[in-house]
Motif scaffolding. Structure first.
Motif, short mmCIF file in Angstrom:
data_model
loop_
_atom_site.label_atom_id
_atom_site.label_comp_id
_atom_site.label_asym_id
_atom_site.label_seq_id
_atom_site.Cartn_x
_atom_site.Cartn_y
_atom_site.Cartn_z
N PRO A 44 -41.03 -76.73 -15.45
CA PRO A 44 -40.06 -77.14 -14.41
C PRO A 44 -40.47 -76.69 -13.01
O PRO A 44 -40.27 -77.42 -12.03
N VAL A 45 -41.06 -75.51 -12.90
CA VAL A 45 -41.56 -75.04 -11.60
C VAL A 45 -42.73 -75.91 -11.16
O VAL A 45 -42.83 -76.28 -9.97
N CYS A 46 -43.60 -76.27 -12.10
CA CYS A 46 -44.77 -77.10 -11.77
C CYS A 46 -44.35 -78.48 -11.28
O CYS A 46 -45.04 -79.07 -10.43
N LEU A 47 -43.26 -79.01 -11.81
CA LEU A 47 -42.80 -80.33 -11.38
C LEU A 47 -42.49 -80.35 -9.89
O LEU A 47 -42.87 -81.29 -9.17
N VAL A 48 -41.81 -79.31 -9.42
CA VAL A 48 -41.48 -79.21 -7.99
C VAL A 48 -42.71 -78.80 -7.20
O VAL A 48 -42.97 -79.31 -6.11
N ILE A 91 -44.68 -70.97 -6.04
CA ILE A 91 -45.70 -70.05 -6.52
C ILE A 91 -45.11 -68.66 -6.75
O ILE A 91 -45.42 -67.98 -7.73
N LEU A 92 -44.23 -68.25 -5.84
CA LEU A 92 -43.57 -66.95 -5.97
C LEU A 92 -42.73 -66.88 -7.24
O LEU A 92 -42.86 -65.94 -8.04
N ILE A 93 -41.89 -67.88 -7.46
CA ILE A 93 -41.02 -67.90 -8.64
C ILE A 93 -41.85 -68.06 -9.91
O ILE A 93 -41.61 -67.38 -10.92
N GLY A 94 -42.83 -68.96 -9.88
CA GLY A 94 -43.66 -69.19 -11.05
C GLY A 94 -44.45 -67.95 -11.46
O GLY A 94 -44.55 -67.64 -12.65
#
Length: 313
Positions: A44-48, A91-94
Motif C-alpha cells: 500500500p505504501v508502494c502504491l502511493v 519512504i519515511l513510513i515505509g
C-alpha cells in the motif's frame, strides 16, 4: 525438514562469515512469511510512493527541458515540490514499517514454539506497532539532528562569515562519521525492553564503537548484495523512462502522454519501489545479528542468563 533444523541462536559471538551465514540462514528459513507480510504492509505504501516518484521524475524532466522558460515555475513548481514531499513521506513510513515488521518477526521467532511457521498477524501485531513507532522516532531524531547541524552551518556562513564553513563542514563530516556506530541504535532500541531513548543512544554508541570494524564490513557487503537486487528491479523502470524521454525529445511524439506508457511506467515503478524495500530486509536482519554479536561480546548476555538460571539447568 525445516522443523528439524536447530533454531537459529541470536545472542552469540560470531565471526564475519558466521554473521553472514546467520543472516542468510534466517532469510532462507523464513522467506515466505517475510515476503508475505512485507507485501501486505509495504505494497500500500508502494502504491502511493510510485505515483509520487513518477510525478517527481516527470516534473524533474519538465524542469530540465524548461530552464529557459519562467512559466514552468509558476504553473508546475508546486506540484513538483508536493510530489517530492509525498515521496519522502512514503519512504519515511515505509522504512519504519519494514524495520518494525522484520524485527517483530525476529522477536516472534525467538519466543514462538513453531518459530514463524503458520504465523498470523495477530501473533506479532503488538510488537509490530511498538517497533514501527520506535523506528519512526529514530528516523525523525536523526533527520532533526542532521537538519539542525546544516541550518547551524548555514547561519554561521550568512551571519558571521563564509570562512566559518571551514569549521562547520568538518563538524558535519564528523557527525556523519559518528552515525556509523549509531547504526546500532535501531536494534538496541527495539530489542531491549523498557529502555529509554537516551540510554539506547549511549548503549548503541558503546556497542557500535566496540565492534566498529566488523559492523562496517558486514554492512558494506550486505549493501552491495542489496544494491544488486535493487538494480535488477530498477533497470526496466529506468530504461523505459529514458527511452520515453529520448523519443519525446527527438520525434516530439508525446509518448510520455500515452496511457499505455504511463501504465507501464507505473507497474515498473511499483516493482522498483517494492524491490528496494525487499532488498533492504537483508541489511536490517544483518544489523540485528551484528547487535546480537556485539551485545554478547561486550555484555555476555548468554553467560549471565545461564548463571541466573543455574538452578534450573
Amino acid at each position: 525438514m525445516e522443523n528439524q533444523k536447530p533454531k537459529i541462536e541470536f545472542y552469540r559471538q560470531r565471526t564475519f562469515s558466521e554473521k553472514l551465514n546467520a543472516t542468510f540462514d534466517f532469510i532462507r528459513e523464513n522467506w515466505k512469511p517475510l515476503l508475505k507480510y512485507t507485501f501486505y504492509l509495504i505494497m500500500p505504501v508502494c502504491l502511493v510512493q510510485t505515483f509520487a516518484m513518477n510525478a517527481f521524475i516527470s516534473g524533474y524532466m519538465d524542469l530540465v527541458m524548461s530552464l529557459n522558460s519562467s512559466s514552468y515555475f509558476g504553473n508546475s513548481m508546486y506540484s513538483f515540490a508536493a510530489s517530492y514531499g509525498v515521496l519522502l513521506f512514503c519512504i519515511l513510513i515505509g522504512s519504519a514499517l519494514l524495520s518494525g515488521l522484520v524485527y517483530a518477526m525476529m522477536q516472534t521467532y525467538a519466543t514462538r514454539e513453531n518459530r514463524l511457521q503458520n504465523i498470523t498477524l495477530d501473533d506479532f501485531k503488538e510488537r509490530l506497532a511498538g517497533n514501527a513507532w520506535k523506528c519512526l522516532r529514530i528516523i525523525l531524531f536523526l533527520i532533526f539532528i542532521y537538519l539542525a547541524i546544516v541550518a547551524f552551518a548555514g547561519l554561521l556562513a550568512v551571519l558571521v562569515s563564509i570562512y566559518s564553513l571551514i569549521i562547520t563542514i568538518p563538524l558535519l563530516i564528523l557527525f556523519m562519521i559518528c552515525l556509523i556506530p549509531l547504526m546500532m541504535l535501531l536494534p538496541v532500541y527495539v530489542f531491549e525492553r523498557d529502555i529509554r531513548f537516551s540510554d539506547a543512544l549511549r548503549k548503541a554508541w558503546k556497542l557500535g564503537t566496540a565492534t566498529l570494524g566488523g559492523m562496517l564490513g558486514l554492512m558494506i557487503v550486505l549493501y552491495i548484495i542489496a544494491s544488486v537486487i535493487q538494480t535488477v528491479t530498477m533497470l526496466p523502470w529506468y530504461i523505459t523512462i529514458i527511452v520515453g524521454s529520448v523519443m519525446t525529445l527527438t520525434s516530439e511524439s508525446g509518448i510520455n502522454q500515452s496511457v499505455i506508457y504511463k501504465f507501464a511506467i507505473y507497474i515498473l515503478g511499483l516493482i522498483q519501489s517494492y524491490g528496494v524495500y525487499v532488498s533492504s530486509i537483508i541489511g536490517i536482519i544483518g544489523l540485528a545479528f551484528q547487535y546480537f554479536h556485539a551485545r554478547e561480546k561486550v555484555e555476555g548476555v548468554t553467560i549471565e542468563s545461564n548463571i541466573s538460571n543455574f538452578n534450573q539447568l
